[in-house]
Design a protein around this motif. Structure first.
Motif, PDB file in Angstrom:
ATOM      1  N   PHE A  83      -9.263  13.223  20.136  1.00 28.91           N
ATOM      2  CA  PHE A  83      -9.014  11.786  20.134  1.00 28.91           C
ATOM      3  C   PHE A  83      -8.310  11.326  21.408  1.00 28.91           C
ATOM      4  O   PHE A  83      -8.068  10.140  21.595  1.00 28.91           O
ATOM      5  N   GLY A  84      -7.972  12.270  22.281  1.00 29.56           N
ATOM      6  CA  GLY A  84      -7.367  11.919  23.557  1.00 29.56           C
ATOM      7  C   GLY A  84      -8.394  12.028  24.664  1.00 29.56           C
ATOM      8  O   GLY A  84      -9.546  11.603  24.523  1.00 29.56           O
ATOM      9  N   HIS A  85      -7.981  12.620  25.778  1.00 34.22           N
ATOM     10  CA  HIS A  85      -8.889  12.813  26.907  1.00 34.22           C
ATOM     11  C   HIS A  85      -9.714  14.084  26.676  1.00 34.22           C
ATOM     12  O   HIS A  85      -9.223  15.195  26.833  1.00 34.22           O
ATOM     13  N   GLY A  86     -10.990  13.888  26.307  1.00 34.05           N
ATOM     14  CA  GLY A  86     -11.864  15.031  26.024  1.00 34.05           C
ATOM     15  C   GLY A  86     -12.825  15.365  27.140  1.00 34.05           C
ATOM     16  O   GLY A  86     -13.328  16.483  27.217  1.00 34.05           O
ATOM     17  N   TYR A  87     -13.070  14.410  28.040  1.00 30.36           N
ATOM     18  CA  TYR A  87     -13.951  14.674  29.168  1.00 30.36           C
ATOM     19  C   TYR A  87     -13.115  15.359  30.252  1.00 30.36           C
ATOM     20  O   TYR A  87     -12.743  14.763  31.260  1.00 30.36           O
ATOM     21  N   ALA A  88     -12.828  16.620  30.057  1.00 37.32           N
ATOM     22  CA  ALA A  88     -11.854  17.289  30.923  1.00 37.32           C
ATOM     23  C   ALA A  88     -12.041  18.795  30.861  1.00 37.32           C
ATOM     24  O   ALA A  88     -12.760  19.324  30.009  1.00 37.32           O
ATOM     25  N   ASP A  89     -11.349  19.491  31.766  1.00 37.73           N
ATOM     26  CA  ASP A  89     -11.373  20.952  31.752  1.00 37.73           C
ATOM     27  C   ASP A  89     -10.632  21.510  30.543  1.00 37.73           C
ATOM     28  O   ASP A  89     -10.979  22.577  30.025  1.00 37.73           O
ATOM     29  N   PHE A  90      -9.587  20.797  30.110  1.00 36.93           N
ATOM     30  CA  PHE A  90      -8.812  21.203  28.938  1.00 36.93           C
ATOM     31  C   PHE A  90      -8.626  19.980  28.047  1.00 36.93           C
ATOM     32  O   PHE A  90      -8.458  18.858  28.546  1.00 36.93           O
ATOM     33  N   ALA A  91      -8.624  20.181  26.733  1.00 35.54           N
ATOM     34  CA  ALA A  91      -8.444  19.076  25.795  1.00 35.54           C
ATOM     35  C   ALA A  91      -7.607  19.534  24.613  1.00 35.54           C
ATOM     36  O   ALA A  91      -7.597  20.720  24.259  1.00 35.54           O
ATOM     37  N   VAL A  92      -6.920  18.584  24.009  1.00 30.96           N
ATOM     38  CA  VAL A  92      -6.096  18.864  22.830  1.00 30.96           C
ATOM     39  C   VAL A  92      -6.865  18.434  21.579  1.00 30.96           C
ATOM     40  O   VAL A  92      -7.381  17.313  21.507  1.00 30.96           O
ATOM     41  N   VAL A  93      -6.940  19.332  20.614  1.00 31.99           N
ATOM     42  CA  VAL A  93      -7.638  19.091  19.353  1.00 31.99           C
ATOM     43  C   VAL A  93      -6.695  19.431  18.212  1.00 31.99           C
ATOM     44  O   VAL A  93      -6.064  20.493  18.226  1.00 31.99           O
ATOM     45  N   HIS A  94      -6.561  18.541  17.235  1.00 30.73           N
ATOM     46  CA  HIS A  94      -5.766  18.900  16.059  1.00 30.73           C
ATOM     47  C   HIS A  94      -6.508  19.978  15.284  1.00 30.73           C
ATOM     48  O   HIS A  94      -7.730  19.895  15.092  1.00 30.73           O
ATOM     49  N   GLU A  95      -5.778  20.997  14.831  1.00 28.40           N
ATOM     50  CA  GLU A  95      -6.475  22.125  14.215  1.00 28.40           C
ATOM     51  C   GLU A  95      -7.217  21.735  12.937  1.00 28.40           C
ATOM     52  O   GLU A  95      -8.189  22.380  12.560  1.00 28.40           O
ATOM     53  N   ALA A  96      -6.801  20.642  12.270  1.00 30.12           N
ATOM     54  CA  ALA A  96      -7.519  20.178  11.088  1.00 30.12           C
ATOM     55  C   ALA A  96      -8.909  19.664  11.445  1.00 30.12           C
ATOM     56  O   ALA A  96      -9.802  19.611  10.591  1.00 30.12           O
ATOM     57  N   MET A  97      -9.113  19.281  12.710  1.00 30.46           N
ATOM     58  CA  MET A  97     -10.397  18.768  13.156  1.00 30.46           C
ATOM     59  C   MET A  97     -11.205  19.824  13.911  1.00 30.46           C
ATOM     60  O   MET A  97     -12.215  19.520  14.540  1.00 30.46           O
ATOM     61  N   ALA A  98     -10.751  21.073  13.856  1.00 29.68           N
ATOM     62  CA  ALA A  98     -11.422  22.162  14.576  1.00 29.68           C
ATOM     63  C   ALA A  98     -12.112  23.104  13.590  1.00 29.68           C
ATOM     64  O   ALA A  98     -11.666  23.271  12.449  1.00 29.68           O
ATOM     65  N   SER A  99     -13.187  23.722  14.040  1.00 29.28           N
ATOM     66  CA  SER A  99     -13.883  24.712  13.227  1.00 29.28           C
ATOM     67  C   SER A  99     -14.366  25.848  14.124  1.00 29.28           C
ATOM     68  O   SER A  99     -14.591  25.650  15.319  1.00 29.28           O
ATOM     69  N   PRO A 100     -14.513  27.045  13.573  1.00 34.59           N
ATOM     70  CA  PRO A 100     -14.909  28.195  14.404  1.00 34.59           C
ATOM     71  C   PRO A 100     -16.361  28.138  14.833  1.00 34.59           C
ATOM     72  O   PRO A 100     -17.216  27.592  14.129  1.00 34.59           O
ATOM     73  N   VAL A 101     -16.649  28.706  15.994  1.00 37.51           N
ATOM     74  CA  VAL A 101     -18.007  28.845  16.494  1.00 37.51           C
ATOM     75  C   VAL A 101     -18.384  30.322  16.369  1.00 37.51           C
ATOM     76  O   VAL A 101     -17.675  31.190  16.899  1.00 37.51           O
TER      77      VAL A 101
END
Length: 305
Positions: A83-101
């Motif tokens: 929900f922040g700056h995602g078009y970047a080399d690094f981004a912050v993701v809340h772990e509740a919104m993350a899933s494994p690949v």
């Protein structure tokens, strides 16, 4: 690190140097290998009164975790919503919104499959779809739409119809398993269907609703808006439902996880083939947005930092 930003409504987008962000409580810092572009984000750039952070779908490796984040470890492969700056080399993701690949899946495939696939799957669920029924998908060549066509087929639809803007898109959608395609400007959209999954809204709501058979169900999952006359629902005992994936992620995490497992199963079996229109470098973000703005994409548009 590099990130993409803009300073006024409509852009242009440009690349700048910025500090690597620090993950906060419950957050993950992800080194981005792929970033998925979405129509809502493109619309915000064009329409928001003030510049907003360019967020969206990211996939890559976890490089740090904030306080209280315990679901993932450094080196884990994840995809999630930033929900922040995602078009970047690094981004912050809340772990509740993350899933494994999965280890055998690439990050670009994960970007093309997960978020768009969850929306497509959820829209079918919201439509109360049953095997043997007919389904019409608007924006059928889009990141979500092309997966909705395949999901309807994989789940036993009797007939799948794609609604598109041009001949090239119709050929693409038929190659994914659609029985037929209609153009938005056609006088009619053919034989009525049981379910419509609508990603366009606006003026297309009227023909989309008219495409429903009596007792048919339309699911709207776009940000395009539009108005429906109550009489148009009453005359055919039709229904319209809104669907938003974020609500499912927040309020029904067990459902979110079940749908996600099903998507990866179908992908592993070859029943789902996520399509990528193009992979763009960060400095090509403006060109990537233009592909979506002009509705030229066949499948997902991805940035690869």
């Amino acid at each position: 690190m590099r990130r993409v930003r803009y300073e006024s409504a409509g852009g242009p987008l440009f690349l700048e140097e910025a500090p690597v962000p620090e993950p906060g409580p419950g957050e993950l810092l992800v080194r981005c290998a792929a970033v998925g572009l979405t129509l809502p984000m493109v619309r915000k750039v064009a329409e928001a009164a003030e510049p907003v952070p360019l967020g969206g779908e990211v996939a890559g490796e976890v490089v740090a975790a904030g306080p209280g984040a315990s679901r993932f470890r450094t080196g884990d492969r994840v995809t999630g919503l930033c929900f922040g700056h995602g078009y970047a080399d690094f981004a912050v993701v809340h772990e509740a919104m993350a899933s494994p690949v999965p280890d055998d899946a690439g990050f670009v495939a994960a970007i093309a499959l997960v978020r768009s696939g969850l929306v497509a799957y959820g829209a079918l669920e919201a439509a109360r779809f049953a095997p043997g029924e007919s389904v019409l998908v608007t924006a059928a060549a889009s990141g979500v739409g092309h997966l909705a066509v395949q999901l309807a087929r994989a789940r036993g639809a009797g007939r799948v119809v794609g609604a598109v803007s041009g001949a090239a898109k119709a050929d693409f959608v038929r190659s994914l398993g659609a029985d037929d395609c209609v153009r938005y400007d056609d006088d009619g959209w053919g034989e009525p269907v049981d379910c419509v999954l609508d990603a366009v809204g606006g003026e297309l709501l009227t023909p989309a609703l008219a495409a429903l058979a009596p007792h048919g169900r339309l699911v709207a999952y776009s940000s395009g808006g539009g108005t429906i006359q109550a009489y148009d629902l009453l005359v055919g005992a039709k229904s319209v439902t809104g669907f938003q994936m974020a609500l499912i992620a927040r309020e029904r995490p067990e459902l979110y996880e079940r749908w996600l497992r099903e998507l990866w199963r179908l992908y592993a079996e070859g029943a789902l083939r996520p399509a990528v229109h193009g992979e763009f470098a960060l400095e090509e973000a403006e060109a990537a947005h233009r592909v979506i703005t002009t509705r030229a994409n066949l499948g997902k548009v991805v940035l690869c930092p």
